[in-house]
Design a protein around this motif. Structure first.
Motif, mmCIF file in Angstrom:
data_model
loop_
_atom_site.group_PDB
_atom_site.id
_atom_site.type_symbol
_atom_site.label_atom_id
_atom_site.label_comp_id
_atom_site.label_asym_id
_atom_site.label_seq_id
_atom_site.Cartn_x
_atom_site.Cartn_y
_atom_site.Cartn_z
ATOM 1 N N LEU A 269 10.970 -7.921 -9.166
ATOM 2 C CA LEU A 269 10.949 -7.152 -10.405
ATOM 3 C C LEU A 269 10.816 -5.667 -10.100
ATOM 4 O O LEU A 269 10.219 -5.271 -9.097
ATOM 5 C CB LEU A 269 9.775 -7.587 -11.274
ATOM 6 C CG LEU A 269 9.716 -9.049 -11.730
ATOM 7 C CD1 LEU A 269 8.441 -9.278 -12.526
ATOM 8 C CD2 LEU A 269 10.927 -9.427 -12.550
ATOM 9 N N SER A 270 11.332 -4.861 -11.008
ATOM 10 C CA SER A 270 11.100 -3.422 -10.905
ATOM 11 C C SER A 270 9.661 -3.125 -11.319
ATOM 12 O O SER A 270 8.996 -3.954 -11.951
ATOM 13 C CB SER A 270 12.063 -2.660 -11.813
ATOM 14 O OG SER A 270 11.752 -2.913 -13.181
ATOM 15 N N LYS A 271 9.168 -1.952 -10.965
ATOM 16 C CA LYS A 271 7.815 -1.565 -11.364
ATOM 17 C C LYS A 271 7.678 -1.559 -12.880
ATOM 18 O O LYS A 271 6.636 -1.949 -13.431
ATOM 19 C CB LYS A 271 7.466 -0.183 -10.803
ATOM 20 C CG LYS A 271 7.621 -0.043 -9.307
ATOM 21 C CD LYS A 271 6.740 -1.005 -8.538
ATOM 22 C CE LYS A 271 6.875 -0.779 -7.036
ATOM 23 N NZ LYS A 271 6.166 -1.797 -6.244
ATOM 24 N N HIS A 272 8.728 -1.139 -13.566
ATOM 25 C CA HIS A 272 8.704 -1.124 -15.028
ATOM 26 C C HIS A 272 8.582 -2.534 -15.574
ATOM 27 O O HIS A 272 7.814 -2.772 -16.524
ATOM 28 C CB HIS A 272 9.974 -0.450 -15.562
ATOM 29 C CG HIS A 272 10.087 -0.474 -17.058
ATOM 30 N ND1 HIS A 272 9.298 0.309 -17.880
ATOM 31 C CD2 HIS A 272 10.885 -1.217 -17.894
ATOM 32 C CE1 HIS A 272 9.596 0.064 -19.144
ATOM 33 N NE2 HIS A 272 10.555 -0.855 -19.180
ATOM 34 N N GLU A 273 9.329 -3.488 -15.004
ATOM 35 C CA GLU A 273 9.261 -4.881 -15.475
ATOM 36 C C GLU A 273 7.893 -5.488 -15.196
ATOM 37 O O GLU A 273 7.352 -6.238 -16.019
ATOM 38 C CB GLU A 273 10.362 -5.695 -14.792
ATOM 39 C CG GLU A 273 11.760 -5.383 -15.299
ATOM 40 C CD GLU A 273 12.830 -6.071 -14.484
ATOM 41 O OE1 GLU A 273 13.845 -6.504 -15.077
ATOM 42 O OE2 GLU A 273 12.672 -6.184 -13.229
ATOM 43 N N SER B 18 1.936 -0.178 -8.297
ATOM 44 C CA SER B 18 2.675 0.814 -7.501
ATOM 45 C C SER B 18 2.826 0.408 -6.046
ATOM 46 O O SER B 18 3.760 0.844 -5.358
ATOM 47 C CB SER B 18 1.981 2.175 -7.592
ATOM 48 O OG SER B 18 0.666 2.091 -7.059
ATOM 49 N N SER C 233 5.168 -5.205 -3.530
ATOM 50 C CA SER C 233 6.552 -5.283 -3.055
ATOM 51 C C SER C 233 7.079 -6.703 -2.947
ATOM 52 O O SER C 233 8.207 -6.909 -2.508
ATOM 53 C CB SER C 233 6.679 -4.599 -1.688
ATOM 54 O OG SER C 233 5.803 -5.223 -0.756
ATOM 55 N N ASN D 178 9.692 -11.054 -18.180
ATOM 56 C CA ASN D 178 10.478 -10.619 -17.022
ATOM 57 C C ASN D 178 10.347 -11.549 -15.819
ATOM 58 O O ASN D 178 11.337 -11.925 -15.198
ATOM 59 C CB ASN D 178 10.096 -9.197 -16.629
ATOM 60 C CG ASN D 178 10.416 -8.198 -17.724
ATOM 61 O OD1 ASN D 178 11.523 -8.175 -18.247
ATOM 62 N ND2 ASN D 178 9.443 -7.389 -18.097
ATOM 63 N N SER D 179 9.123 -11.927 -15.495
ATOM 64 C CA SER D 179 8.907 -12.807 -14.338
ATOM 65 C C SER D 179 9.173 -14.265 -14.670
ATOM 66 O O SER D 179 9.539 -15.051 -13.798
ATOM 67 C CB SER D 179 7.476 -12.657 -13.830
ATOM 68 O OG SER D 179 6.553 -13.075 -14.818
#
Length: 481
Positions: free
Chosen positions: A23-27, A69, A72, A417-418
């Motif tokens: 996922l992106s940080k936003h997601e 943040s 990963s 999202n996940s």
């Protein structure tokens, strides 16, 4: 040909394990914000948990979100969600699996409240076992600890550089840190997290499972006056496992010919209990013991039907449950009793009567219920009901380590999202009022001790007639009454 191709893809996913693109940080932040919003909207016990543990959900959740943040991997994000649910300290709450989703969608009267569907079963088992599978692969030392009455003890003997480490030795420090401070500061990472309301601290018998997550696969325990280096990846020398495990099979038998003993490790198989009670009970029985130590729940109807098979006259108790107001939730539970709303608060109450069934043994004496700190869910519902009639019931043992009592089952939600699906408890037993708001009080408190705990693992079959009559302190108390 296309159908075959799709079947091959599905097989590969199922057999090799699901791996979602990161996922992106936003997601991630969207999912964590959504998780926080659902918890604040539904979790009725959250304010009680904060009061009981002197903690702040908002502050802790904010600190968890700040970790995004540096995340990963899917593993680390799934663990972040687990930790967000873990801080609620509720046995009904957590990331869930495929079978629970299927049952919830197909059978639960609460399914309209959640946001899951059958297609959400596809990757549920992957997320549900992702953390634990990894941890158990990394934690191979085999060492066990137990927390009893404010202290941690070695629960399996082993050797360190040829020196025996005995069961019952106290564990005092982790990496030169006081063990209670260490666990308290990292409580969200712990597995099977509990709260000691007597000593006002977090604890976990399984704190060693969290060490790889804390980037400490090798660590030092101060045991007694000795520093012992533990390598999570290597089995300890001369490790000795328990001779006796906690019994998982039910049992009904006579003790001293005048006490009927009913051991219930789970609230299941009610017909078996009812049949055994009728075969075993005699007119000489003066006391009945229902042992629900280590019983983590099941089906409320089990204990209700067992009482129907025992009692001589109707037993009346009050079902009184609180929750936060939600329109869908109100519709879903409206058939369970008198529903009242007051601003953001909603309650459901009903007087319930358990009557003797047609084949009852018509017992008119005292029923003693034995519980420990692990008694929970449907087992705690029995305790909640029984404590409303102290002329007929006496509850003996340890206070529950979790906020307990009579509640509705959890609701299932999915993070967009996940795709992680989690269970969330939304209700709380409020029959205890201000005097017993955590629903952890019992009639006769009898604390466990390390000697008693260990002798049941290494010396005695805890369900043998001799042990129950001669060494079980709770049953000795019943005999004296």
């Amino acid at each position: 040909m296309r159908k075959i191709y799709l079947l091959v893809i599905f097989y590969l996913i199922s057999s090799t394990g699901y791996c979602q693109p990161m996922l992106s940080k936003h997601e991630m932040m969207e999912d964590m914000d959504s998780l926080e919003a659902v918890i604040l909207h539904y979790d009725f016990l959250l304010p009680l948990m904060e009061e009981r543990t002197n903690s702040s959900f908002k502050n802790k959740f904010t600190s968890l979100k700040q970790e995004i943040s540096s995340i990963s991997t899917t593993f680390d994000f799934t663990n972040l969600v687990r930790r967000g649910l873990n801080i609620l300290n509720d046995g009904h709450t957590g990331i869930t699996n495929k079978s629970s989703i299927k049952w919830f969608v197909d059978n639960s009267y609460l399914n309209s409240v959640g946001n899951v569907s059958l297609r959400d079963t596809l990757y549920a088992d992957y997320y549900n076992t992702l953390i634990t599978d990894s941890i158990f692969r990394e934690c191979k030392s085999g060492i066990r600890a137990v927390y009893i009455d404010g202290k941690y003890y070695v629960a399996r003997p082993f050797s360190d550089q040829g020196v025996p480490i005995k069961i019952g030795e106290e564990i005092k420090r982790i990496d030169d840190r006081d063990i209670h401070s260490f666990v308290g500061e990292n409580y969200d990472q712990m597995f099977f997290l509990m709260w000691d309301n007597n000593h006002k601290r977090w604890y976990s018998d399984f704190f060693m499972l969290a060490m790889p997550l804390l980037h400490k696969p090798v660590f030092t325990l101060t045991i007694g006056d000795r520093d012992v280096i533990i390598n999570s990846a290597v089995i300890a020398d001369n490790l000795e496992k328990e001779k006796y495990q906690a019994p998982s099979s039910p049992k009904v038998m006579l003790l001293d010919d005048d006490m009927l003993y009913i051991y219930m490790p789970m609230m299941m198989n009610k017909q078996w209990y009812m049949n055994e009670i009728r075969k075993t009970y005699t007119a000489d029985v003066k006391k009945i013991i229902i042992d629900i130590r280590n019983n983590s729940g099941g089906d409320d109807s089990v204990w209700a039907d067992i009482l129907s098979a025992l009692i001589d006259k109707p037993f009346t108790y009050r079902y009184y449950v609180g929750m936060f107001y939600d329109a869908k939730l109100k519709d879903a539970i409206s058939s369970f009793g008198d529903v009242k709303t007051d601003n953001n608060r909603m309650t459901v109450s009903q007087e319930r009567i358990i009557s003797p069934d047609s084949n009852s043994v018509h017992f008119a004496g005292k029923i003693f219920i034995l519980q420990d700190k692990y008694t929970y869910s449907a087992a705690s519902a029995l305790v909640s009901a029984a404590r409303q009639d102290k002329d007929r019931f006496t509850v003996i043992g340890e206070k529950s380590a979790l906020i307990s009592g009579y509640t509705f089952p959890p609701v299932l939600f999915k993070l967009k999202n996940s795709g992680i699906v989690f269970r969330l408890a939304f209700s709380g037993d409020i029959t205890g009022g201000e005097q017993n708001k955590y629903m952890d009080k019992i009639d006769v408190e009898m604390q466990n001790d390390i000697s008693t705990y260990l002798e049941k693992l290494y010396q005695y079959d805890r369900l043998s007639n001799d042990y129950l009559l001669q060494r079980d302190k709770l049953i000795q108390y019943v005999k004296s009454q």
